[in-house]
Design an enzyme around this catalytic site. Structure first.
Site, mmCIF file in Angstrom:
data_model
loop_
_atom_site.group_PDB
_atom_site.id
_atom_site.type_symbol
_atom_site.label_atom_id
_atom_site.label_comp_id
_atom_site.label_asym_id
_atom_site.label_seq_id
_atom_site.Cartn_x
_atom_site.Cartn_y
_atom_site.Cartn_z
ATOM 1 N N SER A 138 0.848 -1.190 0.000
ATOM 2 C CA SER A 138 0.000 0.000 0.000
ATOM 3 C C SER A 138 0.880 1.234 0.000
ATOM 4 O O SER A 138 2.003 1.218 0.519
ATOM 5 C CB SER A 138 -0.891 0.001 1.239
ATOM 6 O OG SER A 138 -1.542 1.249 1.412
ATOM 7 N N TYR A 151 -2.368 -0.569 10.661
ATOM 8 C CA TYR A 151 -2.215 -0.952 9.247
ATOM 9 C C TYR A 151 -0.925 -0.376 8.670
ATOM 10 O O TYR A 151 -0.161 -1.085 8.009
ATOM 11 C CB TYR A 151 -3.425 -0.458 8.462
ATOM 12 C CG TYR A 151 -3.419 -0.822 7.010
ATOM 13 C CD1 TYR A 151 -3.836 -2.086 6.589
ATOM 14 C CD2 TYR A 151 -3.025 0.089 6.031
ATOM 15 C CE1 TYR A 151 -3.848 -2.425 5.248
ATOM 16 C CE2 TYR A 151 -3.027 -0.246 4.695
ATOM 17 C CZ TYR A 151 -3.441 -1.507 4.311
ATOM 18 O OH TYR A 151 -3.446 -1.846 2.976
#
Length: 346
Positions: A138, A151
């Site tokens: 990501s 995250y």
């Protein structure tokens, strides 16, 4: 030649879209996740699209469960060609509101789940000296945002772990490859089932892409694994470069905008999948898409160009040549005529 592809987190979201893509190629697709309802629905789609599915209910945080799923895959389909680590779980909340147990659980899934999957893949790929591992990364693995410390921390860890592993494989001259597909904001069901203590329903930071965009980027990374990472979507590339060039400015901007931009006007559902699969109680199949279809992009120009670099280079070369010819012609048209004496005096 039929490929054998293992996908963790295959019951929904990006993993589900990636399974569909490989099924369309006629691949043998091993589907790993905790939720049986989503896995069974994914298997039906894989079969309908021309692939052969194998469902494996497993928690990627448990290395023994992951290893057992890998064993089942090789026993049925033979050697593994591609292993895609995609499963994750997280908590949307300010750091101080996340309990130590929640932090541990989310990290075990989102970071150690990748480690466990990579280990299971390598144990089967290294003896054959072939295979590719794709980590689904990501932009938040390089540029952290508020409310997602779990995250972001896990994705940063995946980047470091993968870089270290890549150098080890290079040192031994291995033909096993590992690469990362760095993704933008994607419209997946996670925002409806993520554990959240926000006052409003979480959302990805716009612009948002459909999971099929991510799936195409992941498959391209698997097809061309010699590059260490691929950036999917112009926003991913822009975010990473902005962080490298002006991190302090980006800190101030995200501190001002990052809270509201990650929440909608709706109330959160209250359900989450941190400890149990989201489809475990009611047997609900959540599919690949989240609730943001109306504002999500179905394609990315940057990602499409990245998948066809030779074509882009050819177009640029033609454009440069045409511009050069036009410039040369313009100079000839405007240059003053020289007589014979001018040529002699040169």
């Amino acid at each position: 030649m039929t490929q054998t592809v293992v996908i963790t987190g295959a019951s929904a979201g990006i993993g589900r879209a990636t399974a569909r893509l490989y099924a369309g190629r006629g691949a043998d697709v091993v589907l790993i996740a905790r939720g049986r309802a989503g896995l069974e629905a994914a298997a039906e789609e894989v079969a309908a699209l021309g692939g052969r599915p194998l469902v494996q209910v497993a928690d990627v945080a448990d290395p023994e469960q992951v290893d057992a799923a890998a064993t089942a895959a090789t026993e049925l389909f033979g050697p593994l060609d591609v292993w895609i680590n995609c499963a994750f779980s997280t908590v949307f909340a300010p750091f101080e509101e996340i309990t130590p147990e929640e932090y541990r659980r989310a990290t075990e899934v989102t970071y150690l789940g990748f480690v466990n999957g990579t280990r299971a893949a390598l144990e089967r790929m290294l003896p054959l000296d072939r295979g590719t591992i794709v980590q689904v990364g990501s932009a938040l693995g390089e540029r952290a945002v508020p409310l997602q410390s779990v995250y972001c921390g896990a994705k940063h860890a995946v980047n470091g772990f993968t870089s270290s592993l890549r150098t080890e494989l290079r040192h031994r001259g291995s033909n096993v490859h590992v690469t990362i597909a760095q993704l933008p904001a994607v419209n997946t069901p996670q925002f409806s089932w993520v554990s959240s203590r926000l006052p409003r329903h979480p959302q990805p930071v716009p612009p948002i892409y459909q999971p099929e965009v991510a799936a195409r980027g992941i498959a391209h990374a698997a097809d061309h694994p010699r590059r260490k990472q691929y950036y999917v979507g112009a926003t991913t590339l822009a975010t990473i470069w902005a962080n490298r060039m002006a991190p302090a400015l980006l800190d101030r901007y995200l501190a001002r905008t990052g809270f509201d931009s990650q929440q909608t006007d709706r109330r959160p559902s209250g359900e989450h999948n941190l400890h149990e699969p989201a489809d475990g109680v009611q047997g609900t199949d959540h599919g690949a898409h989240g609730v943001f279809d109306g504002v999500s992009h179905r394609w990315s120009l940057e990602a499409a160009l990245a998948r066809h670099p030779a074509a882009v280079a050819s177009v640029l070369a033609v454009g440069v040549a045409a511009a050069a010819r036009a410039g040369l012609a313009g100079r000839h048209a405007t240059a003053p005529r020289r007589g014979p004496l001018a040529l002699v005096r040169r």
